[in-house]
Design an enzyme around this catalytic site. Structure first.
Site, PDB file in Angstrom:
ATOM      1  N   LYS A   1       0.829  -1.196   0.000  1.00 23.52           N
ATOM      2  CA  LYS A   1       0.000   0.000   0.000  1.00 23.52           C
ATOM      3  C   LYS A   1       0.871   1.257   0.000  1.00 23.52           C
ATOM      4  O   LYS A   1       0.698   2.155  -0.834  1.00 23.52           O
ATOM      5  CB  LYS A   1      -0.927   0.022   1.215  1.00 23.52           C
ATOM      6  CG  LYS A   1      -1.884   1.213   1.235  1.00 23.52           C
ATOM      7  CD  LYS A   1      -2.587   1.357   2.569  1.00 23.52           C
ATOM      8  CE  LYS A   1      -1.692   2.035   3.590  1.00 23.52           C
ATOM      9  NZ  LYS A   1      -2.402   2.389   4.839  1.00 23.52           N
TER      10      LYS A   1
ATOM     11  N   ASP B   1      -6.220   0.602   0.669  1.00 18.36           N
ATOM     12  CA  ASP B   1      -6.390   0.853   2.103  1.00 18.36           C
ATOM     13  C   ASP B   1      -7.782   0.386   2.517  1.00 18.36           C
ATOM     14  O   ASP B   1      -8.496  -0.266   1.733  1.00 18.36           O
ATOM     15  CB  ASP B   1      -6.145   2.322   2.437  1.00 18.36           C
ATOM     16  CG  ASP B   1      -7.232   3.253   1.925  1.00 18.36           C
ATOM     17  OD1 ASP B   1      -8.130   2.796   1.176  1.00 18.36           O
ATOM     18  OD2 ASP B   1      -7.197   4.445   2.271  1.00 18.36           O
TER      19      ASP B   1
END
Length: 224
Positions: free
Chosen positions: A118, A136
Site C-alpha cells: 500500500k 487501504d
C-alpha cells in the site's frame, strides 16, 4: 467490467480534484508521511510533518536521528515508537543500498522497513507517476460494496481490480475511491441517499436512502 468503469467515470465527475491528502514535496517526504499515516488520519500527519520535515531533510538525517527526539515529534500519530524505529531504519537502508534516494520500483520499495504494498503504491503513483493501486481500508470496502471483487486479502484485491482498469487509471481510481469512502460511503452508515453512484451500486440500501437523512451523514472534510 463495464459497470466498474462506469462507476469510475461517475466518481471522476464527482471528485475532479481528488488527490493524495498527505502534504509532501518529494518522494522521501511522501514515504515518511505514508508510514506515519498508519492507524492515523492524514490531517494529524499533516500537522506533524512540517516540523519533522524541517528537522530531517534527507535519508542521512533520518539515519542519524536521535530516536527519542524523533519519537517526540511524531508522538501524536500513534505507535510512535515502532514508527520512529522504522523511519530510522528506513534512512539507514536508503543510504546503504540506494544512495540515499527513494527507489522507483515496487520490488525495492517493499523491502524497506515499514513499507508494504500500500505504502509503495502511494509513493509510486504520487511521487513518481508510476501507476499503482492503494488498497487501504476505504478502497477495499468500496470495491467490495460496488461488486468489483469479493476478495478481502489486499494483494488479491489489488490484482483483481488491476484487471478491470487500464494502468493509467489506477492512481486516480485509488484517490476517487478513498475520497468517496471518507466523505459518503462510510463503513458503518454509508450515506446511500446522497451518493452519486447509488444507481450503479449493488449494495444500495446498506445505509439510509432518504436523501435528507443521508445528507446529514456526508462528511465534507478537510481530511488533509
Amino acid at each position: 467490467m463495464r459497470r466498474s468503469r462506469r462507476i469510475n467515470r461517475e466518481l471522476a465527475r464527482m471528485y475532479p480534484d481528488a488527490h493524495c491528502e498527505l502534504d509532501f514535496t518529494g518522494p522521501l517526504e511522501l514515504l515518511v508521511a505514508t508510514i506515519l499515516s498508519a492507524q492515523c488520519t492524514d490531517k494529524r500527519v499533516n500537522q506533524v510533518t512540517p516540523a519533522l520535515f524541517a528537522r530531517y531533510r534527507s535519508a542521512a538525517d533520518y539515519a542519524a536521528a536521535d530516536r527519542e527526539e524523533l519519537e517526540g515529534i511524531i508522538r501524536s500519530t500513534g505507535f510512535y515508537r515502532s514508527k520512529a524505529r522504522n523511519i530510522i531504519a528506513l534512512g539507514q537502508r536508503l543510504c546503504d543500498e540506494h544512495g540515499g534516494e527513494v527507489p522507483r520500483r515496487l520490488e525495492d520499495l517493499v523491502k524497506l522497513p515499514g513499507v508494504g504494498r500500500k505504502t509503495a503504491n502511494v509513493v509510486l503513483g504520487n511521487a513518481f507517476g508510476v501507476p499503482g493501486l492503494t488498497v487501504d481500508t476505504h478502497f477495499g470496502r468500496l470495491v467490495r460494496r460496488f461488486g468489483m471483487t469479493g476478495q478481502t486479502d489486499p494483494v488479491k484485491v489489488e490484482h483483481e481490480i488491476a484487471a478491470l482498469f487500464p494502468p493509467k487509471e489506477w492512481t486516480m481510481l485509488s484517490h476517487r475511491l478513498i475520497w468517496h469512502g471518507r466523505r459518503i460511503c462510510h463503513s458503518r452508515r454509508p450515506a446511500c441517499g446522497a451518493c452519486g453512484v447509488h444507481h450503479l451500486c449493488p449494495s444500495y440500501g446498506e445505509g439510509p436512502v432518504d436523501e435528507k437523512t443521508a445528507r446529514a451523514l456526508v462528511r465534507t472534510g478537510p481530511f488533509s
